[in-house]
Design an enzyme around this catalytic site. Structure first.
Site, PDB file in Angstrom:
ATOM      1  N   LYS A  35       0.954  -1.100   0.065  1.00 22.19           N
ATOM      2  CA  LYS A  35      -0.113  -0.011   0.021  1.00 22.19           C
ATOM      3  C   LYS A  35       0.886   1.171   0.064  1.00 22.19           C
ATOM      4  O   LYS A  35       2.061   1.200   0.290  1.00 22.19           O
ATOM      5  CB  LYS A  35      -0.811  -0.075   1.228  1.00 22.19           C
ATOM      6  CG  LYS A  35      -0.097   0.070   2.602  1.00 22.19           C
ATOM      7  CD  LYS A  35      -1.037  -0.097   3.796  1.00 22.19           C
ATOM      8  CE  LYS A  35      -0.485  -0.224   5.066  1.00 22.19           C
ATOM      9  NZ  LYS A  35      -1.078  -0.302   6.177  1.00 22.19           N
ATOM     10  N   TYR A 265      17.150  29.475   8.096  1.00 16.68           N
ATOM     11  CA  TYR A 265      15.650  30.065   8.515  1.00 16.68           C
ATOM     12  C   TYR A 265      15.790  30.137  10.005  1.00 16.68           C
ATOM     13  O   TYR A 265      15.881  29.096  10.670  1.00 16.68           O
ATOM     14  CB  TYR A 265      14.494  29.511   7.985  1.00 16.68           C
ATOM     15  CG  TYR A 265      14.341  29.556   6.334  1.00 16.68           C
ATOM     16  CD1 TYR A 265      14.137  31.016   6.339  1.00 16.68           C
ATOM     17  CD2 TYR A 265      14.424  28.404   5.603  1.00 16.68           C
ATOM     18  CE1 TYR A 265      13.969  31.164   4.617  1.00 16.68           C
ATOM     19  CE2 TYR A 265      14.154  28.737   4.417  1.00 16.68           C
ATOM     20  CZ  TYR A 265      13.851  30.002   3.685  1.00 16.68           C
ATOM     21  OH  TYR A 265      13.721  29.940   2.537  1.00 16.68           O
TER      22      TYR A 265
HETATM   23  C1  LIG Z   1      -0.497  -1.533   6.842  1.00 16.49           C
HETATM   24  C2  LIG Z   1      -1.117  -2.932   7.442  1.00 16.49           C
HETATM   25  C3  LIG Z   1      -0.109  -3.930   7.708  1.00 16.49           C
HETATM   26  C4  LIG Z   1       1.376  -3.765   7.659  1.00 16.49           C
HETATM   27  O1  LIG Z   1       1.704  -3.318   8.691  1.00 16.49           O
HETATM   28  P1  LIG Z   1       3.316  -3.179   9.095  1.00 16.49           P
HETATM   29  O2  LIG Z   1       3.439  -2.702  10.661  1.00 16.49           O
HETATM   30  O3  LIG Z   1       4.026  -2.092   8.113  1.00 16.49           O
HETATM   31  O4  LIG Z   1       4.041  -4.454   8.958  1.00 16.49           O
HETATM   32  C5  LIG Z   1      -0.736  -4.965   7.829  1.00 16.49           C
HETATM   33  N1  LIG Z   1      -2.112  -5.095   8.065  1.00 16.49           N
HETATM   34  C6  LIG Z   1      -2.769  -4.112   7.903  1.00 16.49           C
HETATM   35  C7  LIG Z   1      -4.244  -4.296   7.924  1.00 16.49           C
HETATM   36  C8  LIG Z   1      -2.321  -2.922   7.506  1.00 16.49           C
HETATM   37  O5  LIG Z   1      -3.026  -1.779   7.346  1.00 16.49           O
END
Ligand SMILES: *Cc1c(COP(=O)(O)O)cnc(C)c1O
Length: 373
Positions: A35, A265
């Site tokens: 994702k 800055y």
């Molecule tokens: C993002 C996500 C994962 C992966 O989580 P990590 O901590 O990056 O391993 C697994 N399951 C769901 C439902 C997620 O949203």
């Protein structure tokens, strides 16, 4: 010459990390969570690099799934937030996406849709539909209670077009190996699994590495695939992860300031003695965090130096006291090889996840160790 900022993505490290996840549980398999553009690494390139290893991929929405299909990925793709509206259902079914159901409105829309399709006698459901049913075991974000889930499960299981339902839940505290919340969450899901006799999926990265009891069914490693430890302390297995992204740039200017001169800055950093200061082509306009604190580590020619002054949009400034020979054109590593993204994140009041996912498209990704076509 082009602006020297690049993100090198080492796909051999990615495969190593995926294998490390698999090795934790010989009876499990692992979805690769890609994702958010594979946590900033490039979803298509990452998925193609894992295409002979991962049985399925997980993304947040249909748009992300479509990108993978368009690139020729044929595996099932799990939509871990399910669908957002019923109009997605025809594509979900024809493209072999596996939606997660977390709310009653989704169940109703799906059941309605399937009733209509079946009436119309369409052959597109020939292979059947695989679903994920989200159980809220304590995260209290998405999902059904165990009692609700049991009812929904029976209702859906009775439909002939649905050929597999995986119970799933998300762990709230798995990165803390002493937190008893994880045990409670696991017990709830396992109790329901025994009642319904169906496959489950609960292990995110910290559970894949640190909670053996969670290593069942489909593992769902995300951050660990990209080589960042999900734990804040050192951990024997997590320490075997290899960083996938190395954010690299160069010094574009070096000058020595006198004592009592300030930099950048807000004049946040002031020298106490004559100090060599380098300017690096990388800033918050690339996704480097503006909240980086004074002293955030930056590697120059392999030597750890310190951020000096506020991060600008296109540049940041580094105290070269530890590396006084450094010159214009020398290599700078912002995170990755030899400088863990977790270490940088800890100086930026954030976690590795945000640094990686917030790297902007402006930064060119360069892929190393691509699989042979
Ligand atoms: C993002 C996500 C994962 C992966 O989580 P990590 O901590 O990056 O391993 C697994 N399951 C769901 C439902 C997620 O949203």
């Amino acid at each position: 010459m082009a602006r020297p900022l690049v993100a090198e993505i080492n796909l051999a490290a990615l495969r190593h990390n995926y294998q490390l996840a698999l090795n934790q549980s010989p009876t499990s398999t692992a979805l690769a969570v890609v994702k958010a553009n594979a946590y900033g690494h490039g979803a298509v390139e990452v998925a193609l690099a894992l295409v002979h290893l991962a049985p399925a991929f997980a993304v947040a929405c249909i748009e992300e799934a479509e990108q993978l299909r368009a690139a020729g990925i044929t595996q099932p793709i799990v939509l871990i937030e399910g669908f957002f509206e019923a109009s997605e259902l025809p594509t979900i079914i024809t493209q072999n996406y596996q939606p997660l159901l977390h709310s009653q409105w989704q169940v109703e829309q799906l059941v309605n849709y399937l009733a209509n399709v079946c009436n119309a006698d369409q052959p597109m459901l020939g292979t059947g539909l695989e679903l994920w049913l989200k159980v809220d075991t304590g995260m209290h974000r998405l999902g059904f209670t165990s009692e609700e889930a049991a009812k929904v499960y029976q209702q859906l299981k009775a439909l002939p077009v649905i050929n597999k339902i995986t119970l799933t839940s998300h762990l709230a505290c798995a990165d803390d190996l002493t937190n008893s919340v994880t045990k409670d969450q696991l017990q709830q899901l396992q109790a329901l699994q025994q009642q319904l006799d169906c496959p489950i999926s609960i292990a995110n990265s910290p559970a894949t590495l640190g909670w053996p009891a969670a290593q069942q069914g489909y593992l769902r490693p995300g951050i660990m695939l990209y080589g960042a430890s999900p734990f804040s302390a050192s951990h024997a297995l997590a320490d075997q992860l290899q960083p996938v992204m190395t954010l690299k740039s160069k010094l574009i200017s070096v000058k020595t300031l006198a004592a009592n001169e300030s930099v950048g800055y807000g004049a946040r950093f002031t020298t106490t003695e004559p100090t060599p200061i380098g300017v690096v082509a990388c800033g918050y306009g690339d996704g480097y965090p503006r909240q980086a604190l004074e002293g955030t580590p930056i590697k120059v020619n392999g030597i750890i130096c310190k951020l000096a002054g506020r991060v600008s949009m296109d540049m940041l400034t580094v105290d070269l006291t530890n590396c006084p020979e450094a010159q214009v054109g020398d290599e700078v590593i912002l995170w990755g090889e030899g400088l863990a993204v977790n270490e940088v994140a800890s100086h930026c009041e954030t976690i590795s996840y945000t640094l990686l996912t917030c790297l902007l498209p402006r930064v060119k990704r360069i892929y190393l160790n691509k699989p042979r076509a």
